[in-house]
Design a protein around this motif. Sequence first.
Motif, PDB file in Angstrom:
ATOM      1  N   ALA A 162       7.944 -21.952  -5.180  1.00 19.20           N
ATOM      2  CA  ALA A 162       7.579 -22.087  -6.588  1.00 19.20           C
ATOM      3  C   ALA A 162       7.324 -20.712  -7.205  1.00 19.20           C
ATOM      4  O   ALA A 162       7.770 -20.427  -8.324  1.00 19.20           O
ATOM      5  CB  ALA A 162       6.346 -22.977  -6.740  1.00 19.20           C
ATOM      6  N   TRP A 163       6.627 -19.840  -6.480  1.00 18.04           N
ATOM      7  CA  TRP A 163       6.348 -18.496  -7.007  1.00 18.04           C
ATOM      8  C   TRP A 163       7.653 -17.737  -7.230  1.00 18.04           C
ATOM      9  O   TRP A 163       7.834 -17.106  -8.278  1.00 18.04           O
ATOM     10  CB  TRP A 163       5.440 -17.712  -6.042  1.00 18.04           C
ATOM     11  N   LEU A 164       8.555 -17.790  -6.265  1.00 21.10           N
ATOM     12  CA  LEU A 164       9.828 -17.087  -6.403  1.00 21.10           C
ATOM     13  C   LEU A 164      10.602 -17.619  -7.613  1.00 21.10           C
ATOM     14  O   LEU A 164      11.122 -16.837  -8.415  1.00 21.10           O
ATOM     15  CB  LEU A 164      10.660 -17.224  -5.127  1.00 21.10           C
ATOM     16  N   ARG A 165      10.667 -18.938  -7.759  1.00 30.06           N
ATOM     17  CA  ARG A 165      11.394 -19.537  -8.893  1.00 30.06           C
ATOM     18  C   ARG A 165      10.745 -19.162 -10.220  1.00 30.06           C
ATOM     19  O   ARG A 165      11.430 -18.800 -11.173  1.00 30.06           O
ATOM     20  CB  ARG A 165      11.456 -21.049  -8.734  1.00 30.06           C
ATOM     21  N   GLU A 166       9.412 -19.271 -10.293  1.00 31.98           N
ATOM     22  CA  GLU A 166       8.684 -18.974 -11.535  1.00 31.98           C
ATOM     23  C   GLU A 166       8.865 -17.522 -11.960  1.00 31.98           C
ATOM     24  O   GLU A 166       8.799 -17.209 -13.147  1.00 31.98           O
ATOM     25  CB  GLU A 166       7.197 -19.280 -11.369  1.00 31.98           C
ATOM     26  N   ASN A 167       9.097 -16.643 -11.002  1.00 33.78           N
ATOM     27  CA  ASN A 167       9.246 -15.223 -11.300  1.00 33.78           C
ATOM     28  C   ASN A 167      10.708 -14.788 -11.333  1.00 33.78           C
ATOM     29  O   ASN A 167      10.990 -13.584 -11.380  1.00 33.78           O
ATOM     30  CB  ASN A 167       8.433 -14.395 -10.306  1.00 33.78           C
TER      31      ASN A 167
END
Length: 82
Positions: A20-25
Amino acid sequence: MGEIVLYGADWCGDCRRAKAWLRENGVPFTEVDVEHDEAARERAVEIAGGRKNIPVVVLPGGRVLVEPTNVELAEAVRAATA
């Protein structure tokens, strides 16, 4: 930037958080499912120095993170793209 590879499993909360962090960023990555791929599972353990924790995140340049926090992931991605 080179490819980021995340070894993980759908049931893993830390894996879901890291993805989720990778996608959000907007950080592109390739996901490798260690639950359904025995060779990938063995490779993740090998990369992680024998540890069986996931996610195992391999960054461009070869740096490996095992169960990184979002802060650790952010710092490592920033360093890999600098």
